[in-house]
Every structure is written in C-alpha cells, then in structure tokens.
Design an enzyme around this catalytic site. Structure first.
Site, short mmCIF file in Angstrom:
data_model
loop_
_atom_site.label_atom_id
_atom_site.label_comp_id
_atom_site.label_asym_id
_atom_site.label_seq_id
_atom_site.Cartn_x
_atom_site.Cartn_y
_atom_site.Cartn_z
N LYS A 55 0.84 -1.04 0.03
CA LYS A 55 -0.01 0.03 -0.06
C LYS A 55 0.93 1.23 0.13
O LYS A 55 0.62 2.23 -0.91
CB LYS A 55 -1.18 0.09 1.12
CG LYS A 55 -2.27 -0.90 1.05
CD LYS A 55 -2.81 -1.34 2.30
CE LYS A 55 -4.00 -2.11 2.14
NZ LYS A 55 -4.68 -2.79 3.35
N GLN A 99 -5.15 -1.55 9.54
CA GLN A 99 -5.01 -2.72 8.79
C GLN A 99 -5.53 -4.08 9.72
O GLN A 99 -5.40 -3.81 10.99
CB GLN A 99 -3.49 -3.07 8.77
CG GLN A 99 -3.58 -4.55 7.71
CD GLN A 99 -3.93 -4.31 6.25
OE1 GLN A 99 -3.83 -3.49 5.54
NE2 GLN A 99 -4.33 -5.72 5.77
N ASP A 122 -11.27 2.56 3.69
CA ASP A 122 -11.72 1.30 3.61
C ASP A 122 -13.21 1.19 3.46
O ASP A 122 -13.70 0.26 2.89
CB ASP A 122 -11.59 0.75 4.94
CG ASP A 122 -10.20 -0.31 4.74
OD1 ASP A 122 -9.96 -0.66 3.60
OD2 ASP A 122 -9.32 -0.31 5.95
N1 GUN Z 1 -7.10 -6.73 5.78
C1 GUN Z 1 -7.40 -7.67 4.64
N2 GUN Z 1 -8.25 -6.77 3.92
C2 GUN Z 1 -8.13 -5.53 4.17
C3 GUN Z 1 -8.76 -4.39 3.83
O1 GUN Z 1 -9.43 -4.37 2.66
N3 GUN Z 1 -8.86 -3.39 4.68
C4 GUN Z 1 -8.11 -3.58 5.81
N4 GUN Z 1 -8.17 -2.28 6.54
N5 GUN Z 1 -7.63 -4.55 6.48
C5 GUN Z 1 -7.54 -5.73 5.46
#
Ligand code: GUN
Length: 299
Positions: A55, A99, A122
């Site tokens: 990311k 996350q 998100d």
């Molecule tokens: N963990 C796995 N997929 C995601 C996601 O799309 N967003 C977040 N914040 N954590 C994740």
C-alpha cells in the site's frame, strides 16, 4: 467448447493506478493539494506486513503522500483510538486505514467507528455502509468496488437487469458487493454456507461473485453457460506436485472447469487482488478532493 476470456486484473489495476496518478498530478498542479494516506498496522502479522508495504509503495507511485504507523502488538486500544482521533483532526491526512485483523484485545468495531467517515478510505464505517445502501455519496469498500469496475468494463458500462449472485456475506466484500450491484439495477441474490440448493442458485446467475474463502468450492457445473465469474478468494493450498512443503494460491472457484463454461473469469492470482489497492488509491484521491471542496474525478 469455447474458453472463457480471462479478465486481467493486474493490467486493469495498472491502468487504473496510472489514471489516478494523472489526476493526482492535475489536482496538485491546479490546487496545490497532495493527497495523503495514513496506514496503521498493529502487530506483526506476516500477510498484513506485506499488504501494508505494498500500500505504501503504490501510494507513493501514484504521487501521493504515504504515512505508515507500525505499532507494537501490545498497544493499548486507547492509544490506537487516540492516534485515530489525532489523524481525524489533522488536515494533512486525507485517508486513514487501520489494517485488519487487529490483536484480540482491541475491539475492531470500536476502532472502525472512531475513524472519521470522510477519511474512511476502507468504507467500513457504518455511516459509509448506510450511505452506500441508501444511494448517497459514500466511500465504498475497495475490493467490491474493484470487482464492479471490472464488471462494468466487461459489460460496456451497463449491468441493468442482469441476475447477479454474490456468494459470501462478509462486511468487507459480500454485503457491499450486493449493494453496488443493486445500485447498478442487477437482480441480486446473496448466497452463503446455509443457502439451500446452492449449485442451482449459482446456475441462475449471469454474474457470479465468489467471496467465501473456500478453495475451489464453486465447480464448473455450478456456472450458467456464458456467465461472468469474479473470484475474490485467495486461498493457499498444499501443492505437493511442486515439491515437498510447497503451496499455491487458488480462488473460491475451480478455475479450469469454470473457464470451460463461463464467458469471462478472473484468475487467482492476478484477478481481483491487484484491484484492491488501486481502489484504495482512488478512494484516497476522492476523499482528499471532497475534504477540500474540489470536484472528485470520475474514476
Ligand atoms: N485486511 C485484509 N483486507 C483488508 C482491507 O481491505 N482493509 C483493511 N483495513 N484490512 C484488511
């Protein structure tokens, strides 16, 4: 038998990231605004570490600012909430992503609720969930949005009247995917592990989105001939044929048999996966524009 066309998510995501980078440069030139994404990782989950690193890299490549906070696994919940509150009030931060999964002592719902809905890139905050389901301007979860972009591209922009089946009812994929398809005037079924006659229900679908996290659960004969299949699953399975202790990634769909029946299908890996971060970048750009009263680009 004709073979399904393979929807190349890797190439699609690369093109999307390129378009985002162009828009970021334009907005920076015109308004002096450089969107900024802050990612918070609590603990050392290996998969999360890879996701968070990717990311950060892709955010920078799109010309945006990237901030990553890595917190100890034992960080108290109150400390995480205080960090979020501070970021909510920081105009230099446009997007906040915590996350998941979080360590067990931290209440995930409480943390997601603490993020300002306008910085919730998100799209997990209940305000954004409500906005999505009521047709208001929302930040939309990245993975289902990526699936929608690929579907719209495949169908030339028009999904109206299609029968769509979403297999899986998670808050991250299944439910928002259903909302997005409904907003495109699909007739939507949400199926799950308790659905009666699941193969028959799947066979009715012009669009099948599989997001259950069960390796190769959807068989070729579950698919309506000519259907478009989007496979969100990323499952690691043993691959003794590659050598002892080796593994490989498979989706929720038995790809080879499904590709004999469907008209188009996403592979695993290289299908939906790369779209998630591209859509996160898109959400960060959109959030930054909205926070600053700038028209967000239509991406
Ligand atoms: N963990 C796995 N997929 C995601 C996601 O799309 N967003 C977040 N914040 N954590 C994740």
């Amino acid at each position: 038998m004709t073979q399904a066309s393979i929807i190349d998510g890797k190439a699609f995501a690369a093109t999307l990231r390129q378009r985002i980078a162009v828009e970021v440069a334009k907005i920076q030139g015109a308004h002096g605004l450089k969107p900024s994404l802050t990612v918070i990782l609590v603990g050392e989950d290996p998969a999360s570490q890879v996701y968070v690193r990717n990311k950060g890299t892709q955010t920078l490549e799109a010309g945006m600012d990237s901030v990553t906070h890595r917190l100890d696994a034992a960080t108290p919940e109150a400390e995480l909430l205080a960090m979020i509150e501070s970021l909510n009030n920081d105009p230099a931060c446009n997007g906040i992503l915590v996350q998941l999964p979080l360590p067990g002592h931290i209440n995930e719902s409480k943390v997601l609720a603490a993020i300002s809905p306008d910085k919730d890139v998100d799209g997990f905050h209940v305000i954004n969930v409500g906005r999505l389901w009521t047709g208001q301007q929302a930040l939309v979860p990245c993975t289902p949005y990526g699936c929608l972009l690929m579907l719209k591209d495949h169908f030339g922009g028009n999904l109206s009247g299609k029968r769509a089946l979403v297999l899986g009812r998670s808050n991250i994929v299944g439910k928002p995917m259903a909302a997005l398809l409904l907003a495109e005037s699909c007739t939507v079924t949400v199926a799950h592990s308790r659905t009666a006659d699941l193969p028959a229900r799947c066979r009715e679908a012009d669009i099948l989105v599989a997001a259950v996290g069960r390796p190769e659960m959807v068989k070729g004969d579950w698919i309506k001939p000519g259907a478009v299949v989007i496979d969100v699953g990323i499952n690691r399975v043993d691959a003794p044929e590659k050598g002892e202790g080796k593994s490989r990634l498979v989706g929720d769909v038995a790809f080879t048999e499904a590709a004999d029946i469907a008209s188009a299908i996403t592979p695993v890996p290289g299908g939906v996966g790369p779209m998630t971060i591209a859509c996160l970048l898109r959400n960060t750009l959109v959030a930054a524009c909205r926070q600053n009263g700038i028209d967000a680009p239509d991406i």
